[in-house]
Write an enzyme that holds these catalytic residues in place. Sequence first.
Site, PDB file in Angstrom:
ATOM      1  N   ASP A 185       0.803  -1.222   0.000  1.00  0.00           N
ATOM      2  CA  ASP A 185       0.000   0.000   0.000  1.00  0.00           C
ATOM      3  C   ASP A 185       0.834   1.270   0.000  1.00  0.00           C
ATOM      4  O   ASP A 185       0.461   2.274  -0.612  1.00  0.00           O
ATOM      5  CB  ASP A 185      -0.987  -0.002   1.173  1.00  0.00           C
ATOM      6  CG  ASP A 185      -0.317  -0.190   2.531  1.00  0.00           C
ATOM      7  OD1 ASP A 185       0.885  -0.476   2.561  1.00  0.00           O
ATOM      8  OD2 ASP A 185      -1.018  -0.070   3.542  1.00  0.00           O
ATOM      9  N   THR A 220      -0.694   4.048  11.164  1.00  0.00           N
ATOM     10  CA  THR A 220      -0.264   3.276  12.327  1.00  0.00           C
ATOM     11  C   THR A 220       1.262   3.229  12.385  1.00  0.00           C
ATOM     12  O   THR A 220       1.863   3.352  13.446  1.00  0.00           O
ATOM     13  CB  THR A 220      -0.845   1.858  12.263  1.00  0.00           C
ATOM     14  OG1 THR A 220      -2.270   1.940  12.204  1.00  0.00           O
ATOM     15  CG2 THR A 220      -0.444   1.054  13.482  1.00  0.00           C
TER      16      THR A 220
END
Length: 278
Positions: A46, A68
């Site tokens: 990603d 994150t």
Amino acid sequence: MLNALELPVDIFGKLSLPKTVVGNLKPEIRAAVGFDVEVVLSATHDTASAVLAMPAKDDDSIYISSGTWSLMGIERLIPDCTEESRKRNFTNEGGYHYRYRYLKNIMGLWMLQNIRNEFKHLYSFDEINTLAGIGLYFPSTVKVNDPAFLAPRSMITAVKAYCARTGQDVPETECEILACTYKSLASCYAETASEIEALTGKAYRRIHIIGGGCRDGLLNRLTSQYTGKDVYAGPVEATAIGNLLVQMLRAGSIADLPEARDAVRRSFAVEKVVVACS
């Protein structure tokens, strides 16, 4: 490498470049949904798609794919496999059109997410920003990439223990705990930016923060303050946009990477971060 490690090569998929046509829907799926579609391989994982959507105009930008985890680095046309890069934990990951994402993995909003979940009151992220801003007087910082923060039973306890172990003031209030974490993340970004410049022998003028974490206004401002660089936030949905751009590049709707990034600048909200004068 697989052969040297005596791993079975046949269990791995074929390596393909972004824009490769993977195939079409199976007949039974096509019949069920009522249409067919050509599936085009995006830049993977990603982060590769997110970096593709970085709205940079030239090669003097550092990026932070913020979520994150924080993936912080630059684009290069050749990999850097030097021993010094290894010691500083920089990796060379594939990007669009034979580019390398020379980057470091940094603990990101994981720490803040865990701290937020431990508070008795579930504050909104705007409230978290406000509380942290109140506590910016607090001086202590931690090394966010310390293993103590990977998966502790209590992130708050881990932050306090680190400060105590290193002879610093221990945060007590919610404001102090949050401020300590925010300042620690920004400090790590500044340290990483300096490492990139030392390893490449080049100065970088700006940082592009992309992905969901770019909505954290306080962290953006602290990043600009600690690094001394111009910081630009956005786009938020960089991974999805990068995926779309690969499909447009495949279709010929966009000619090349510079045109793709120009389209991002013109199509999505990208804000220059303003640091208030103290």
